[in-house]
Motif scaffolding. Structure first.
Motif, PDB file in Angstrom:
ATOM      1  N   THR A  13       0.822  -1.212   0.000  1.00  0.00           N
ATOM      2  CA  THR A  13       0.000   0.000   0.000  1.00  0.00           C
ATOM      3  C   THR A  13       0.856   1.261   0.000  1.00  0.00           C
ATOM      4  OG1 THR A  13      -1.902  -1.047   1.081  1.00  0.00           O
ATOM      5  CG2 THR A  13      -1.681   1.334   1.343  1.00  0.00           C
ATOM      6  N   ARG A  14       1.831   1.328   0.874  1.00  0.00           N
ATOM      7  CA  ARG A  14       2.673   2.516   0.971  1.00  0.00           C
ATOM      8  C   ARG A  14       3.418   2.767  -0.342  1.00  0.00           C
ATOM      9  NH1 ARG A  14       5.155   5.832   4.673  1.00  0.00           N
ATOM     10  NH2 ARG A  14       7.230   6.562   4.086  1.00  0.00           N
ATOM     11  N   GLY A  15       3.948   1.723  -0.929  1.00  0.00           N
ATOM     12  CA  GLY A  15       4.679   1.873  -2.187  1.00  0.00           C
ATOM     13  C   GLY A  15       3.788   2.342  -3.318  1.00  0.00           C
ATOM     14  N   VAL A  16       2.567   1.817  -3.377  1.00  0.00           N
ATOM     15  CA  VAL A  16       1.621   2.251  -4.411  1.00  0.00           C
ATOM     16  C   VAL A  16       1.319   3.734  -4.249  1.00  0.00           C
ATOM     17  CG1 VAL A  16      -0.761   2.022  -5.215  1.00  0.00           C
ATOM     18  CG2 VAL A  16       0.601  -0.022  -4.753  1.00  0.00           C
ATOM     19  N   ALA A  17       1.108   4.160  -3.003  1.00  0.00           N
ATOM     20  CA  ALA A  17       0.807   5.574  -2.754  1.00  0.00           C
ATOM     21  C   ALA A  17       1.973   6.468  -3.164  1.00  0.00           C
ATOM     22  CB  ALA A  17       0.470   5.783  -1.286  1.00  0.00           C
ATOM     23  N   LEU A  18       3.179   6.093  -2.778  1.00  0.00           N
ATOM     24  CA  LEU A  18       4.336   6.936  -3.056  1.00  0.00           C
ATOM     25  C   LEU A  18       4.728   6.947  -4.529  1.00  0.00           C
ATOM     26  CD1 LEU A  18       6.542   6.100   0.057  1.00  0.00           C
ATOM     27  CD2 LEU A  18       5.149   8.139  -0.351  1.00  0.00           C
ATOM     28  N   SER A  19       4.249   5.947  -5.279  1.00  0.00           N
ATOM     29  CA  SER A  19       4.559   5.908  -6.710  1.00  0.00           C
ATOM     30  C   SER A  19       3.424   6.479  -7.554  1.00  0.00           C
ATOM     31  CB  SER A  19       4.840   4.464  -7.147  1.00  0.00           C
ATOM     32  OG  SER A  19       3.694   3.652  -6.973  1.00  0.00           O
ATOM     33  N   ALA A  20       2.486   7.159  -6.908  1.00  0.00           N
ATOM     34  CA  ALA A  20       1.360   7.744  -7.633  1.00  0.00           C
ATOM     35  C   ALA A  20       1.844   8.911  -8.492  1.00  0.00           C
ATOM     36  CB  ALA A  20       0.293   8.213  -6.644  1.00  0.00           C
ATOM     37  N   GLU A  21       0.897   9.526  -9.195  1.00  0.00           N
ATOM     38  CA  GLU A  21       1.206  10.652 -10.079  1.00  0.00           C
ATOM     39  C   GLU A  21       2.103  11.667  -9.381  1.00  0.00           C
ATOM     40  OE1 GLU A  21       0.518  11.687 -13.176  1.00  0.00           O
ATOM     41  OE2 GLU A  21      -0.372   9.778 -13.737  1.00  0.00           O
ATOM     42  N   PRO A  22       3.219  12.043  -9.989  1.00  0.00           N
ATOM     43  CA  PRO A  22       4.154  12.955  -9.312  1.00  0.00           C
ATOM     44  C   PRO A  22       3.563  14.342  -9.065  1.00  0.00           C
ATOM     45  CG  PRO A  22       4.791  12.608 -11.606  1.00  0.00           C
ATOM     46  CD  PRO A  22       3.721  11.609 -11.309  1.00  0.00           C
ATOM     47  N   ASP A  23       2.523  14.722  -9.803  1.00  0.00           N
ATOM     48  CA  ASP A  23       1.928  16.037  -9.617  1.00  0.00           C
ATOM     49  C   ASP A  23       1.041  16.118  -8.378  1.00  0.00           C
ATOM     50  OD1 ASP A  23       3.175  16.951 -11.873  1.00  0.00           O
ATOM     51  OD2 ASP A  23       1.468  16.581 -13.202  1.00  0.00           O
ATOM     52  N   LEU A  24       0.698  14.966  -7.812  1.00  0.00           N
ATOM     53  CA  LEU A  24      -0.141  14.977  -6.622  1.00  0.00           C
ATOM     54  C   LEU A  24       0.672  15.434  -5.402  1.00  0.00           C
ATOM     55  CD1 LEU A  24      -2.273  11.688  -6.752  1.00  0.00           C
ATOM     56  CD2 LEU A  24      -3.097  14.042  -6.957  1.00  0.00           C
ATOM     57  N   ASP A  25       0.075  16.313  -4.613  1.00  0.00           N
ATOM     58  CA  ASP A  25       0.640  16.691  -3.320  1.00  0.00           C
ATOM     59  C   ASP A  25       0.200  15.609  -2.342  1.00  0.00           C
ATOM     60  OD1 ASP A  25       1.431  17.787  -0.944  1.00  0.00           O
ATOM     61  OD2 ASP A  25       0.204  19.603  -1.109  1.00  0.00           O
ATOM     62  N   LEU A  26       1.028  14.601  -2.153  1.00  0.00           N
ATOM     63  CA  LEU A  26       0.604  13.399  -1.432  1.00  0.00           C
ATOM     64  C   LEU A  26       1.579  13.065  -0.316  1.00  0.00           C
ATOM     65  CD1 LEU A  26      -0.805  10.143  -2.914  1.00  0.00           C
ATOM     66  CD2 LEU A  26       1.159  10.003  -1.379  1.00  0.00           C
ATOM     67  N   ARG A  27       0.998  12.657   0.803  1.00  0.00           N
ATOM     68  CA  ARG A  27       1.786  12.160   1.926  1.00  0.00           C
ATOM     69  C   ARG A  27       1.174  10.858   2.426  1.00  0.00           C
ATOM     70  NH1 ARG A  27       1.056  15.718   6.393  1.00  0.00           N
ATOM     71  NH2 ARG A  27      -0.665  16.686   5.250  1.00  0.00           N
ATOM     72  N   VAL A  28       2.018   9.981   2.925  1.00  0.00           N
ATOM     73  CA  VAL A  28       1.556   8.774   3.613  1.00  0.00           C
ATOM     74  C   VAL A  28       1.859   8.950   5.090  1.00  0.00           C
ATOM     75  CG1 VAL A  28       1.781   6.273   3.842  1.00  0.00           C
ATOM     76  CG2 VAL A  28       1.971   7.345   1.583  1.00  0.00           C
ATOM     77  N   VAL A  29       0.833   8.837   5.917  1.00  0.00           N
ATOM     78  CA  VAL A  29       1.035   8.975   7.362  1.00  0.00           C
ATOM     79  C   VAL A  29       0.665   7.654   8.028  1.00  0.00           C
ATOM     80  CG1 VAL A  29       0.566  11.454   7.298  1.00  0.00           C
ATOM     81  CG2 VAL A  29      -1.301   9.865   7.776  1.00  0.00           C
ATOM     82  N   PRO A  30       1.350   7.288   9.098  1.00  0.00           N
ATOM     83  CA  PRO A  30       1.041   6.028   9.775  1.00  0.00           C
ATOM     84  C   PRO A  30      -0.201   6.162  10.635  1.00  0.00           C
ATOM     85  CG  PRO A  30       2.832   7.157  10.898  1.00  0.00           C
ATOM     86  CD  PRO A  30       2.524   7.976   9.681  1.00  0.00           C
ATOM     87  N   ALA A  31      -1.022   5.126  10.626  1.00  0.00           N
ATOM     88  CA  ALA A  31      -2.180   5.034  11.521  1.00  0.00           C
ATOM     89  C   ALA A  31      -2.074   3.687  12.213  1.00  0.00           C
ATOM     90  CB  ALA A  31      -3.479   5.164  10.740  1.00  0.00           C
ATOM     91  N   LEU A  32      -1.227   3.619  13.225  1.00  0.00           N
ATOM     92  CA  LEU A  32      -0.833   2.351  13.830  1.00  0.00           C
ATOM     93  C   LEU A  32      -1.456   2.131  15.202  1.00  0.00           C
ATOM     94  CD1 LEU A  32       2.978   2.536  12.983  1.00  0.00           C
ATOM     95  CD2 LEU A  32       1.123   1.612  11.582  1.00  0.00           C
ATOM     96  N   ARG A  33      -2.110   3.147  15.729  1.00  0.00           N
ATOM     97  CA  ARG A  33      -2.597   3.082  17.114  1.00  0.00           C
ATOM     98  C   ARG A  33      -3.639   1.992  17.310  1.00  0.00           C
ATOM     99  NH1 ARG A  33      -6.614   5.958  18.374  1.00  0.00           N
ATOM    100  NH2 ARG A  33      -6.240   7.421  16.657  1.00  0.00           N
ATOM    101  N   ALA A  34      -4.482   1.778  16.300  1.00  0.00           N
ATOM    102  CA  ALA A  34      -5.527   0.757  16.379  1.00  0.00           C
ATOM    103  C   ALA A  34      -5.867   0.308  14.970  1.00  0.00           C
ATOM    104  CB  ALA A  34      -6.767   1.302  17.085  1.00  0.00           C
ATOM    105  N   GLN A  35      -6.407  -0.891  14.866  1.00  0.00           N
ATOM    106  CA  GLN A  35      -6.845  -1.384  13.564  1.00  0.00           C
ATOM    107  C   GLN A  35      -8.238  -0.868  13.274  1.00  0.00           C
ATOM    108  OE1 GLN A  35      -4.834  -3.865  11.529  1.00  0.00           O
ATOM    109  NE2 GLN A  35      -6.087  -2.597  10.198  1.00  0.00           N
ATOM    110  N   GLY A  36      -8.450  -0.355  12.065  1.00  0.00           N
ATOM    111  CA  GLY A  36      -9.783   0.102  11.688  1.00  0.00           C
ATOM    112  C   GLY A  36      -9.742   1.397  10.916  1.00  0.00           C
ATOM    113  N   ALA A  37     -10.739   1.550  10.032  1.00  0.00           N
ATOM    114  CA  ALA A  37     -10.792   2.736   9.179  1.00  0.00           C
ATOM    115  C   ALA A  37     -10.968   4.014   9.976  1.00  0.00           C
ATOM    116  CB  ALA A  37     -11.920   2.589   8.160  1.00  0.00           C
TER     117      ALA A  37
END
Length: 300
Positions: free
Chosen positions: A67-91
């Motif tokens: 998932t992280r790799g797919v996000a970081l390899s997205a369109e270079p024009d996108l202002d995109l960040r991946v942040v960790p959500a590790l505190r609990a499982q769930g959307a």
């Protein structure tokens, strides 16, 4: 000029640059093992037409795949960040962490396995800047008439927006304390929208914002999804029944027993309809599980 003066000027300039570059909308995507589907949603965001400045925050909720790799390899024009959500499982944990990391005051929550239409972000920006702007709003699923579309209502109480496309002002998120992380698997958008409306915030529809909701394609995953929906439906009832919500009864629940038996037969005889049948069966089983867990007869 003294060294401290230069540092203060540099800090002020940095703050000004940050404010100038701040996005108008932060798109928050909760993601768990979403490597297969996330790229489609990110491509849809990259293809937005006449969009205001926006950022994308992918909240990675303990993914075990790429998932992280797919996000970081997205369109270079996108202002995109991946942040960790590790505190609990769930959307809901992922949504909360993503929103807290977001920079904009206008937020849009979408799902990693759906797809928004090309003009959706422009429609959201225009709707929330209008004189009669809502405080939170949902879009319109493709296949439905945007003119006649009405907000769904749960338990004959209040309407709610769809979590696959839910726009809101940050003040709403702050006022209600975010998404309730006790809900895992469904009904979180109902609970969030109900709490917001009970605090006086206005819920609306952005009719020009379309999105495609992708149902689970196979019977097994459809059953699991709707079993969670049914169980959390009862959880929602328990949380809010002080508002006058009406439950069911043992006599009413008995009517579902033959329905379950017929559904099991149809699962064997009609393979082409299995996902639809599994959704109905999962809903009933989930409600029963919720009733047993909470020792109530929740609404049907």
């Amino acid at each position: 000029m003294s060294g401290s003066g230069r540092r203060e000027d540099a800090a002020a300039q940095e703050r000004a640059e940050q404010e100038q570059a701040a996005p108008q909308i932060s798109v928050v995507i909760p993601a768990f093992d979403a490597a297969v589907t996330l790229g489609r949603q990110l491509a849809a965001l990259a293809a937005q037409v006449d969009a205001p400045p926006f950022e994308v925050v992918v909240a990675d909720n303990r993914s075990r795949d790429a998932t992280r790799g797919v996000a970081l390899s997205a369109e270079p024009d996108l202002d995109l960040r991946v942040v960790p959500a590790l505190r609990a499982q769930g959307a809901n944990c992922a949504r909360n962490e993503g929103i807290r990391a977001a920079r904009a005051e206008l937020l849009l929550c979408v799902d990693a396995d759906d797809e928004i239409a090309p003009g959706a972000l422009r429609a959201v920006a225009d709707a929330f800047s209008a004189p009669s702007a809502p405080d939170l709003a949902t879009g319109v699923p493709t296949g439905l008439d945007p003119v006649s579309f009405e907000l769904p209502v749960s338990m004959d109480f209040l309407p709610y927006g769809i979590s696959a496309f839910l726009a809101l002002r940050r003040e709403v998120f702050d006022a209600v304390g975010g998404f309730d992380e006790d809900f895992v698997g469904g009904q979180e958008e109902v609970d969030f929208c109900w709490r917001a409306q009970m605090q006086g915030f206005r819920l609306g529809v952005v009719r020009g914002a379309r999105f495609t909701y992708e149902p689970r394609p196979d019977a097994r995953s459809a059953f699991r999804q709707y079993r969670r929906y049914g169980a959390t439906y009862i959880q929602l009832f328990v949380k809010h029944r002080a508002q006058g919500l009406r439950g069911s009864s043992l006599g009413a629940e008995r009517h579902d027993v033959p329905r379950v038996a017929r559904a099991l037969v149809r699962l064997l005889r009609r393979p082409e309809d299995r996902p639809e049948i599994a959704r109905g069966l999962g809903w009933i089983v989930g409600r029963w599980q919720g009733n047993l867990r909470h020792r109530v007869w929740g609404p049907r």
